[in-house]
Design an enzyme around this catalytic site. Structure first.
Site, PDB file in Angstrom:
ATOM      1  CG  HIS A 112      18.288  30.442 -10.886  1.00  0.00           C
ATOM      2  ND1 HIS A 112      18.979  30.313  -9.698  1.00  0.00           N
ATOM      3  CD2 HIS A 112      19.195  30.931 -11.793  1.00  0.00           C
ATOM      4  CE1 HIS A 112      20.232  30.706  -9.877  1.00  0.00           C
ATOM      5  NE2 HIS A 112      20.391  31.083 -11.127  1.00  0.00           N
ATOM      6  CG  HIS A 129      20.797  35.632 -10.503  1.00  0.00           C
ATOM      7  ND1 HIS A 129      21.659  36.201 -11.414  1.00  0.00           N
ATOM      8  CD2 HIS A 129      21.027  34.295 -10.563  1.00  0.00           C
ATOM      9  CE1 HIS A 129      22.358  35.262 -12.007  1.00  0.00           C
ATOM     10  NE2 HIS A 129      22.004  34.081 -11.499  1.00  0.00           N
ATOM     11  CD  GLU A 182      23.596  33.838  -8.213  1.00  0.00           C
ATOM     12  OE1 GLU A 182      22.674  32.998  -8.115  1.00  0.00           O
ATOM     13  OE2 GLU A 182      24.529  33.748  -9.047  1.00  0.00           O
TER      14      GLU A 182
END
Length: 328
Positions: free
Chosen positions: A102, A173, A294
């Site tokens: 991420h 997210h 996601e």
């Protein structure tokens, strides 16, 4: 009531604001840190639809990523390294000191975004990541519009441009729980994906693109999520598509969520590692308290020539749209 107020402060004293949006029967609270959806409510439903926390501190630690826009590359890049145009790049290794997840320890989810515009039902936040940030090349300029549309729709429109070729893959997210119950095991999920990406023991794609037939990743027909454990990319397409419905989540309470996106992948994570986190309305979140759905590019794409490209180049505009459409 729409508006803005201070939600907390970064360790260096910078204020994080909470923006209240209303529209289409929804009320959302959006933070300027990470463009986090901290709370989401549907008119006529007593409980929140997302996992969040009333305090800022957990978003720096135990609840990092919750409800945020993650990037500059959502999901994982194996070995925290990639080669682009013949040059090798090493990035921040924030997962097991081996891989990047991420966008790294200081990814978009941990940044203080600038509020560019706010109306009753929408807000636009902007962020610039410097060349070399977390090891990635190119100054990346990002704009995200979060809007509440008609008929209970939470929409994200994510755009980005770069000054040098760079991986770019942004994702919302959020963790969803449509029933307000302790877990989502009795929710049903349907996903329009006939293939998925197998991963190794460290959740890095092996490079194989496998059929979902006769596997626990087959959600082509709606079925209960259960507690089997899933943190995998389901392959929606091999390239960006027009906005279309790709998944449906249903709770036992009668609340339903349809997901529309132009993205080619959907990472499904059932929250199996959540443990003892301070939630909304006095809740304590444990395993499977929510499910992350996601929409994004495929993980480890910079290292996988057989995956859809996730490289953004100067003169191009990255655009990722996703709509979470709620009804009860």
């Amino acid at each position: 009531m729409t508006g803005r107020q201070v939600f907390g402060h970064f360790p260096d004293g910078r204020p994080v604001e909470s923006l209240t949006l209303q529209g289409g029967g929804l009320t959302a609270k959006l933070l300027t840190m990470g463009a986090i959806v901290q709370d989401l409510r549907l008119e006529g439903v007593a409980h929140p639809l997302v996992l969040g926390t009333p305090m800022l501190e957990p978003y720096f630690s135990s609840m990092q990523f919750f409800g945020a826009i993650v990037g500059r590359f959502a999901n994982r890049i194996g070995g925290a390294r990639f080669t682009l145009d013949g040059r090798d790049y090493r990035t921040n290794a924030n997962q097991q000191n081996r891989h990047i997840l991420h966008g790294g320890d200081d990814g978009t989810w941990r940044q203080l975004w600038t509020l560019h515009d706010q109306a009753q039902d929408r807000a636009e936040l902007r962020l610039a990541l410097d060349d070399g940030h977390m090891g990635f090349p190119g100054k990346l300029s990002i704009a995200v519009t979060c809007a509440l549309r008609d008929k209970g729709t939470l929409e994200f429109d994510m755009r980005a441009t770069t000054e040098a070729p760079t991986p770019c893959n942004l994702a919302h997210h959020g963790y969803f729980n449509l029933d307000g119950t302790a877990d989502i095991c009795d929710h049903s999920l349907q996903v329009a994906a006939s293939q998925y990406l197998p991963v190794d023991a460290e959740l890095i794609p092996t490079g194989e693109i496998a059929p979902v037939d006769n596997s626990r990743f087959d959600f082509r027909e709606a079925r209960l999520i259960g507690a089997g454990g899933i943190d995998h990319n389901l392959c929606l397409s091999t390239e960006e598509q027009p906005l279309r419905c790709v998944a449906t989540l249903r709770g036992q309470s009668g609340v339903r969520m349809d997901i529309e996106t132009n993205a080619c992948g959907l990472q499904v994570y059932d929250g199996s590692h959540i443990s003892g986190l301070p939630g909304l309305d006095g809740r304590i979140y444990h395993a499977h308290a929510g499910i992350a759905l996601e929409t994004q590019g495929w993980p480890d794409a910079p290292n996988q020539p057989g995956f859809p490209s996730a490289i953004l180049r100067p003169g191009q505009t990255y655009r990722h749209r996703v709509r979470y459409c709620f009804s009860a």
